[in-house]
Design an enzyme around this catalytic site. Structure first.
Site, short mmCIF file in Angstrom:
data_model
loop_
_atom_site.label_atom_id
_atom_site.label_comp_id
_atom_site.label_asym_id
_atom_site.label_seq_id
_atom_site.Cartn_x
_atom_site.Cartn_y
_atom_site.Cartn_z
N ASP A 1 -0.06 -4.78 3.75
CA ASP A 1 -1.22 -4.28 3.00
C ASP A 1 -2.32 -5.32 3.11
OD1 ASP A 1 -2.74 -2.62 1.24
OD2 ASP A 1 -2.11 -3.80 -0.48
N CYS B 1 -0.25 0.77 2.69
CA CYS B 1 -1.69 0.85 2.46
C CYS B 1 -2.16 2.22 2.93
CB CYS B 1 -2.37 -0.26 3.27
SG CYS B 1 -4.16 -0.14 3.30
N ASN B 2 -2.74 2.98 2.03
CA ASN B 2 -3.21 4.32 2.40
C ASN B 2 -4.36 4.27 3.41
OD1 ASN B 2 -2.22 6.67 0.26
ND2 ASN B 2 -2.09 4.61 -0.56
N THR B 3 -5.27 3.30 3.23
CA THR B 3 -6.42 3.24 4.12
C THR B 3 -5.96 2.98 5.55
OG1 THR B 3 -7.58 2.21 2.25
CG2 THR B 3 -8.72 2.22 4.36
N CYS C 1 -4.18 4.89 -3.24
CA CYS C 1 -4.37 3.52 -2.76
C CYS C 1 -3.23 2.76 -3.40
CB CYS C 1 -5.71 2.96 -3.23
SG CYS C 1 -5.84 1.16 -3.02
N HIS D 1 -2.87 -0.11 -4.40
CA HIS D 1 -3.22 -0.99 -5.53
C HIS D 1 -3.21 -0.23 -6.86
CE1 HIS D 1 -4.70 -3.85 -2.49
NE2 HIS D 1 -4.74 -4.75 -3.45
N1 DGL Z 1 -4.16 -1.01 -0.82
C1 DGL Z 1 -5.00 -0.40 0.14
C2 DGL Z 1 -4.80 1.11 0.18
O1 DGL Z 1 -3.74 1.60 -0.13
C3 DGL Z 1 -6.47 -0.70 0.24
C4 DGL Z 1 -7.16 -1.78 -0.42
C5 DGL Z 1 -8.37 -2.22 0.35
O2 DGL Z 1 -9.44 -1.58 0.26
O3 DGL Z 1 -8.21 -3.22 1.07
O4 DGL Z 1 -5.68 1.85 0.58
#
Ligand code: DGL
Length: 270
Positions: A16, A80-82, A194, A196
């Protein structure tokens, strides 16, 4: 982890930008308490949510390639979704191990909603992805899916895991931004898209103007990891974890007590 230990029992790799992936690791440890873990945080690249598709499609596979070369994991999880909604295919074609992605939990949310109106909180990059459009078309075509970008929640979650109080204004604004849209008053299910954000579940729940159910993909991902590694006999005598950052080791200092709760006590830079 020594070379011999890696060869004997290869670790699971989690990736992540920061500590968000711990929400996925937390569920995985429940199922696989003895699996050796390497947790990689691309702090030098945080936040991914503000980066372009082209940048992430190049950066994420390159970093994972270096991590796989160094730690020789049996499986990699992009927690990490992004990164997953943009670069999962690129990573899969670059690596010769199974790669598990983390994508918005639209399918389970669609099964849970009673009102037919689902909210989705993600980063700016995630909410605009065609991957999300496809999930919505495949699993929620008869539902209303309202998306809202809440990039500041990433920093609020990071602060919380450093032992600080996350900014209540940021949390309130994220929930209001989602619920105050047309049809937002009907939302009964909110996807935390996300990794987080599940770390702020209590705070988000408190900030919601009325009771809503929050959902994320972590438990499902953990089950997938356990299934894909079912042939492995993990070492019975505890596990050793490594946290590796692309940033400075000093910056990790405030997170150490939290990270230690995941059995990770060794810190390295990539
Ligand atoms: N934790 C990340 C997600 O799941 C993204 C956090 C970021 O913007 O770096 O998208």
């Amino acid at each position: 982890m020594t070379e011999a230990q890696i060869a004997e029992c290869p670790p699971l790799l989690f990736f992540d930008t920061g500590v968000g992936g711990l929400s996925v690791l937390r569920e995985t440890i429940k199922l696989l308490p003895h699996a050796p873990i390497v947790y990689a945080a691309d702090y030098a690249g945080l936040p991914y949510g503000m980066k372009s598709e082209a940048e992430l499609a190049a950066r994420v596979p390159a970093l994972l390639g270096r991590l796989v070369e160094r730690y020789k994991p049996i499986l990699a999880t992009i927690a990490c979704n992004t990164a997953s909604t943009i670069a999962l295919d690129h990573v899969r074609s670059a690596l010769n191990i199974p790669v598990v992605g983390t994508v918005p939990a639209i399918k389970p949310a669609s099964m849970l909603t009673k009102t037919g109106v689902i909210g989705l909180l993600g980063t700016r990059a995630t909410i605009r992805q065609p991957y999300v459009d496809r999930l919505a078309a495949d699993f929620a075509s008869n539902k209303i899916l309202l998306r809202h970008a809440a990039p500041d929640l990433v920093y609020a979650a990071e602060a919380k895991l450093r032992g600080e109080k996350p900014d209540p204004r940021v949390i309130r604004e994220a929930m209001e931004g989602l619920m105050d849209q047309p049809d937002g008053g009907q939302i009964d299910t909110v996807i935390l898209a996300c990794t987080h954000f599940p770390l702020l579940r209590d705070e988000l729940s408190e900030a919601a103007q009325r009771p809503v159910q929050f959902i994320d993909g972590a438990a499902g991902i953990a089950r997938r990891i356990a299934y894909l590694t079912k042939e492995i006999s993990w070492p019975a005598a505890g596990r050793e974890g490594i946290f590796v950052t692309t940033g400075a080791l000093d910056d990790i200092e405030p997170y150490r007590p939290t990270i230690a709760q995941y059995g990770i006590k060794r810190f390295e830079t990539l």
